[in-house]
Design a protein around this motif. Structure first.
Motif, PDB file in Angstrom:
ATOM      1  N   ALA A 813      -8.150   0.392   1.515  1.00  0.00           N
ATOM      2  CA  ALA A 813      -7.119   0.583   2.545  1.00  0.00           C
ATOM      3  C   ALA A 813      -5.843   1.216   2.020  1.00  0.00           C
ATOM      4  O   ALA A 813      -4.931   1.493   2.807  1.00  0.00           O
ATOM      5  CB  ALA A 813      -6.790  -0.761   3.196  1.00  0.00           C
ATOM      6  N   GLY A 814      -5.749   1.423   0.723  1.00  0.00           N
ATOM      7  CA  GLY A 814      -4.526   2.012   0.186  1.00  0.00           C
ATOM      8  C   GLY A 814      -3.469   0.976  -0.107  1.00  0.00           C
ATOM      9  O   GLY A 814      -3.753  -0.235  -0.189  1.00  0.00           O
ATOM     10  N   ASP A 815      -2.229   1.420  -0.231  1.00  0.00           N
ATOM     11  CA  ASP A 815      -1.151   0.546  -0.679  1.00  0.00           C
ATOM     12  C   ASP A 815      -0.276   0.013   0.444  1.00  0.00           C
ATOM     13  O   ASP A 815       0.655  -0.760   0.188  1.00  0.00           O
ATOM     14  CB  ASP A 815      -0.276   1.293  -1.692  1.00  0.00           C
ATOM     15  N   GLU A 816      -0.534   0.418   1.684  1.00  0.00           N
ATOM     16  CA  GLU A 816       0.278  -0.072   2.803  1.00  0.00           C
ATOM     17  C   GLU A 816      -0.228  -1.441   3.253  1.00  0.00           C
ATOM     18  O   GLU A 816      -1.420  -1.608   3.557  1.00  0.00           O
ATOM     19  CB  GLU A 816       0.214   0.914   3.959  1.00  0.00           C
ATOM     20  N   VAL A 817       0.682  -2.410   3.302  1.00  0.00           N
ATOM     21  CA  VAL A 817       0.295  -3.783   3.633  1.00  0.00           C
ATOM     22  C   VAL A 817      -0.361  -3.900   5.002  1.00  0.00           C
ATOM     23  O   VAL A 817      -1.389  -4.585   5.142  1.00  0.00           O
ATOM     24  CB  VAL A 817       1.512  -4.730   3.523  1.00  0.00           C
ATOM     25  N   PRO A 818       0.151  -3.287   6.071  1.00  0.00           N
ATOM     26  CA  PRO A 818      -0.527  -3.406   7.371  1.00  0.00           C
ATOM     27  C   PRO A 818      -1.979  -2.940   7.323  1.00  0.00           C
ATOM     28  O   PRO A 818      -2.862  -3.562   7.932  1.00  0.00           O
ATOM     29  CB  PRO A 818       0.324  -2.532   8.291  1.00  0.00           C
ATOM     30  N   ASP A 819      -2.214  -1.842   6.605  1.00  0.00           N
ATOM     31  CA  ASP A 819      -3.598  -1.343   6.486  1.00  0.00           C
ATOM     32  C   ASP A 819      -4.456  -2.330   5.698  1.00  0.00           C
ATOM     33  O   ASP A 819      -5.633  -2.541   6.007  1.00  0.00           O
ATOM     34  CB  ASP A 819      -3.608   0.019   5.794  1.00  0.00           C
ATOM     35  N   GLN A 820      -3.883  -2.946   4.676  1.00  0.00           N
ATOM     36  CA  GLN A 820      -4.632  -3.934   3.881  1.00  0.00           C
ATOM     37  C   GLN A 820      -4.982  -5.153   4.723  1.00  0.00           C
ATOM     38  O   GLN A 820      -6.100  -5.680   4.645  1.00  0.00           O
ATOM     39  CB  GLN A 820      -3.800  -4.347   2.666  1.00  0.00           C
ATOM     40  N   LEU A 838      -1.085 -10.013  12.643  1.00  0.00           N
ATOM     41  CA  LEU A 838      -0.698  -8.942  11.733  1.00  0.00           C
ATOM     42  C   LEU A 838       0.711  -9.169  11.194  1.00  0.00           C
ATOM     43  O   LEU A 838       0.959  -9.041   9.981  1.00  0.00           O
ATOM     44  CB  LEU A 838      -0.784  -7.598  12.461  1.00  0.00           C
ATOM     45  N   ALA A 839       1.616  -9.527  12.076  1.00  0.00           N
ATOM     46  CA  ALA A 839       3.000  -9.757  11.645  1.00  0.00           C
ATOM     47  C   ALA A 839       3.101 -10.922  10.672  1.00  0.00           C
ATOM     48  O   ALA A 839       3.791 -10.846   9.643  1.00  0.00           O
ATOM     49  CB  ALA A 839       3.878 -10.004  12.869  1.00  0.00           C
TER      50      ALA A 839
END
Length: 867
Positions: A813-820, A838-839
């Protein structure tokens, strides 16, 4: 109700008001009179009969007064016009709906597709569905999308791995012996793999029964691992009482496991006296025991596959060819080597237990005799005697060679004269003389053969090094009695003790022309390679599936005491359904085949009912009969008797297809219901026995561990083969198993492939109600303890997998927390997170770490429960 009332109702006298109105002392007095008169009990040499003879006779499958489980299996009519409140997809729903309607209940609506696919994967595979599979199913507009998904799931190898574990619980399978020494059964994994294969191949259940009881008669030798799957005490004693008790316990385990697994009957309760509740006399118990009296714990060799046999033949031919080419350079038996220091003096290598070669000038022979004059210990043993021409072994029975001997050690099925030339290696296919330190074996060929080499050994597999012939003479003859010596131990160095290594011929290349020497050395290299390959192929696989011997006489034991034998009993099945009695001298295999045929008979009232109930139990958490191993009078009645009968009849009608049964249940509206609770229904049926919703439940230990490995991206899906260990093993006389605290790739396979230890649990998931194989486990208990929570949150395994889960999220998912977070939700829960989820997850990752978030996800109820 007082104990006297229980007593009378148990023995079938009934609750007579005339008796119950008497004072307590009078009731006891009447009981005594009735007992003396033989009304309630019949005293015999084998103990007390609990159930009167008349009652017992009226309890058979053909009796209208029979207990429900003993009545013939008949197909009931499917209810029609049922207002269940839900959709009716097949007859299962009609039966469930009719029962709900009587109690003023109705089915719940169908679950959403995310819930359905997750439920299906968890129940059938013990693993969460992959995100792409979930998305594909949710987006599929076809009305039969779920039915097609069910078919795909049933075809996955993971299905057999999941459902084999259920069966292994039922039959008390483990890979150590239990008791004091608790040693390993290193070939036990083959039976586990066999069971997995049975479920994946959809082997008909009646065939499965026969393979487990008498697979050696069907070419499925591994199947009889069922018979000896239980614990065994290998510590023997000269005390005859202890020895007899150990043997009685072994047979009791076989009888009781067979009864509970296939028939749902507690036959073992009739060991010391006739059954207190069911129509099983003590005599019947020992007749059942007689069916297993030739079975003992132990390993035995498996038949060689055609592919392995062909490869062996190819290697044998290559070895013979190369040895023939090198023969001019080999020192012959009896040759003078006194001047040749390079080959170690004037004597050949000493004999060894594994393989010895005798090479001599080619000559014609019709007879070969191997005479043993002395051994390393005890009676001599030879696993295979080979006699070679330039290109083939002419000693084999398959080419017409006959064998005779001075005598044979009796009482051991693995040591027979015919094994000396059957082409099979190892101790389990060997001949042992009946003479301490000596004996002879003789081969007679079908015709005159020109022979030049004899090969022999005590155990070509290298497992045993006793009973080696240390002083011997080999003779050949063209005509009877005209013996000529061709080899002996006189030109060998003295025996050096028990060694399993094989002696190799010595070749001399000194003084040869350069070209000839190079060619000979090349042949020798190729010969060593071919020998190594042949040795690897010659290792006959073994399996812990029991050994068989001629049964002795079986006696009824007074109060179950092996030192108190009473009358002799014949091997026989139970009398409750078409009893079959064999002669007292019936062959060992014949006994097990008869039992298998009796159990697998489509008319047997118990077999199909019991197995259908087991499948239902693992689909819904509880069987239609909540006591899956006890269908007798002391067990629970079925919640839906007509449905049980209909399913059992349909199961037999389908050809005993387990997958067809699974598909029928899975595609029903009953199974596809929502699991959401309804307050009005909870008041009527809080336990959901009537199935007004799908009962949610926690996953078992194996599925929890496998799911954690799957979502972390760390699972090794390698199927089959030797078990991996979750324990470190101290292999002394008494084996000790210490739970591992560090885990690597070798511990990342599905838990069904973990070495199953008796009396010791895995240090983490053993706390989740894992059975240890010492006893049958028809239904696991479900507990909730602090240790479970601690293990699932703080154990080295969970911390490590959470770290790998975090690495996977970074990778996928990469390094973005929401995507993780979104990726984690799809992997663990099969859905996207809601806005609040999510929040909250983003905030948690920011405050703690991604690894800590992953650990929390792995502890979520949504992850650990079947929805």
């Amino acid at each position: 109700m007082n104990f006297i009332q229980v007593y009378f109702e148990t023995v079938g006298v009934g609750r007579s008001p005339v008796i119950w109105d008497l004072p307590g002392s009078r009731v006891l007095w009447v009981c005594a009179l009735l007992a003396c008169a033989g009304v309630t009990r019949a005293e015999g040499a084998g103990g007390r009969e609990s159930v009167p003879a008349a009652t017992r006779q009226a309890s058979g499958a053909g009796s209208p007064d029979a207990h429900w489980a003993f009545r013939p299996l008949e197909r009931p009519s499917v209810p029609v016009g049922v207002g269940s409140g839900g959709e009716t997809r097949n007859p299962i729903d009609s039966f469930i709906g009719a029962r709900l309607e009587r109690d003023g209940l109705s089915m719940s609506k169908e679950a959403d597709r995310v819930t359905l696919i997750r439920r299906l994967y968890m129940v059938m595979l013990g693993l969460p569905p992959e995100p792409e599979v979930v998305r594909e199913f949710v987006a599929d507009p076809a009305v039969d999308a779920f039915e097609r998904l069910v078919d795909r799931v049933l075809d996955k190898p993971a299905y057999g791995e999941r459902w084999a574990r259920h069966w292994l619980d039922v039959i008390r399978f483990a890979e150590s012996n239990g008791f004091e020494t608790n040693r390993e059964r290193l070939s036990g994994w083959r039976f586990r793999d066999y069971v997995i294969g049975v479920f994946n191949a959809d082997t008909p259940y009646d065939r499965f029964i026969r393979e487990q009881l008498a697979g050696d008669t069907l070419g499925v030798d591994v199947g009889t691992g069922f018979l000896v799957g239980g614990p065994v005490d290998i510590v023997r004693s000269p005390d005859p009482v202890l020895t007899a008790q150990q043997r009685a316990d072994e047979l009791d385990d076989m009888v009781n496991t067979t009864g509970t697994a296939f028939l749902g009957l507690t036959i073992g309760c009739a060991r010391c006296h006739s059954h207190k509740f069911d129509p099983i006399s003590q005599s019947e118990y020992y007749s059942m025991s007689a069916l297993f009296s030739g079975v003992s714990h132990g390993e035995r060799s498996l038949p060689v596959s055609p592919e392995i046999h062909a490869a062996r033949t190819e290697m044998d031919a290559l070895v013979v060819e190369l040895e023939h080419r090198l023969a001019p350079y080999q020192l012959r038996a009896g040759a003078d080597r006194s001047t040749d220091a390079a080959v170690g003096g004037g004597l050949r290598e000493p004999v060894n237990a594994r393989q010895n070669d005798e090479v001599f000038e080619p000559l014609d022979a019709k007879f070969v005799r191997f005479t043993v004059l002395a051994t390393s210990s005890g009676e001599p043993c030879i696993d295979e005697l080979e006699v070679w021409t330039s290109e083939r072994n002419v000693a084999l029975a398959s080419v017409g060679t006959e064998v005779s001997a001075s005598g044979n050690l009796s009482g051991f099925s693995i040591h027979k004269l015919e094994h000396v030339n059957d082409g099979r290696y190892g101790n389990s296919h060997s001949w042992i003389s009946n003479e301490a330190g000596g004996g002879w074996v003789e081969l007679e060929f079908a015709k005159l053969e020109r022979i030049e080499r004899i090969r022999w050994g005590r155990d070509r597999e290298g497992n045993y090094a006793d009973r080696v012939a240390t002083d011997y003479l080999i003779e050949v003859a063209r005509k009877p009695g005209a013996w000529v010596s061709v080899a002996s131990s006189k030109d060998r160095e003295p025996f050096r003790g028990a060694t399993r290594g094989a002696t190799r011929p010595v070749y001399r290349f000194e003084g040869l022309p350069e070209g000839e020497r190079t060619q000979a050395e090349t042949w020798l290299v190729r010969l060593e390679e071919a020998r190594a390959r042949r040795e690897a192929l010659s290792k006959t696989p073994t399996v812990y599936a029991g050994t068989f011997a001629t049964p002795g006489e079986t006696h009824l034991l007074y109060r179950g005491d092996p030192m108190e034998p009473r009358e002799s009993v014949a091997p026989a099945t139970l009398a409750l359904f078409e009893p079959r009695t064999l002669s007292r001298d019936a062959a060992e295999q014949e006994r097990r085949v008869a039992l298998a045929d009796w159990i697998a008979n489509p008319e047997n009232p118990l077999t199909a009912r019991v197995f259908v109930n087991r499948v239902w139990q693992h689909q819904f958490g509880t069987g239609l009969v909540s006591t899956p191993n006890d269908f007798g009078r002391n067990g629970a009645p079925p919640s839906h008797p007509e449905l049980l009968n209909w399913l059992a009849h349909e199961f037999v009608r389908s050809g005993w297809s387990v997958k067809a049964l699974q598909r029928l249940i899975l595609t029903s509206a009953t199974w596809r219901q929502s699991s959401a609770p309804r307050a009005s229904a909870l008041k009527v049926d809080a336990g959901c026995r009537l199935l007004w919703r799908f009962p949610p439940r926690r996953l078992e230990a194996e599925a929890i561990r496998d799911s954690i490995l799957a979502v972390s991206g760390n699972i090794d899906r390698t199927a089959g083969g030797p078990s991996f260990y979750l324990h470190d093993v101290d292999r002394e006389n008494v084996y000790h198993y210490q739970p591992k605290e560090a885990f690597g790739p070798e511990e990342s396979r599905r838990m069904v492939y973990a070495f199953k230890v008796r009396m010791e649990q895995d240090g983490i998931f053993g706390a989740f109600d894992c059975p240890d194989g010492s006893l049958v486990m028809p239904r696991r208990s479900v507990s909730t303890t602090p240790l479970q929570a601690l293990n699932l949150f703080n154990s080295p395994f969970i911390v490590g997998q959470a770290g790998r889960f975090a690495e996977r999220l970074h990778r996928d998912a990469g390094d973005e927390v929401p995507d993780q977070v979104r990726c984690a939700w799809w992997l663990a829960f099969g859905r996207a997170p809601e806005a609040a989820e999510l929040a909250g997850a983003e905030a948690f990752v920011g405050e703690q770490s991604l690894a800590a978030f992953c650990r929390a996800v792995l502890n979520a109820n949504e992850f650990l429960f079947i929805p």
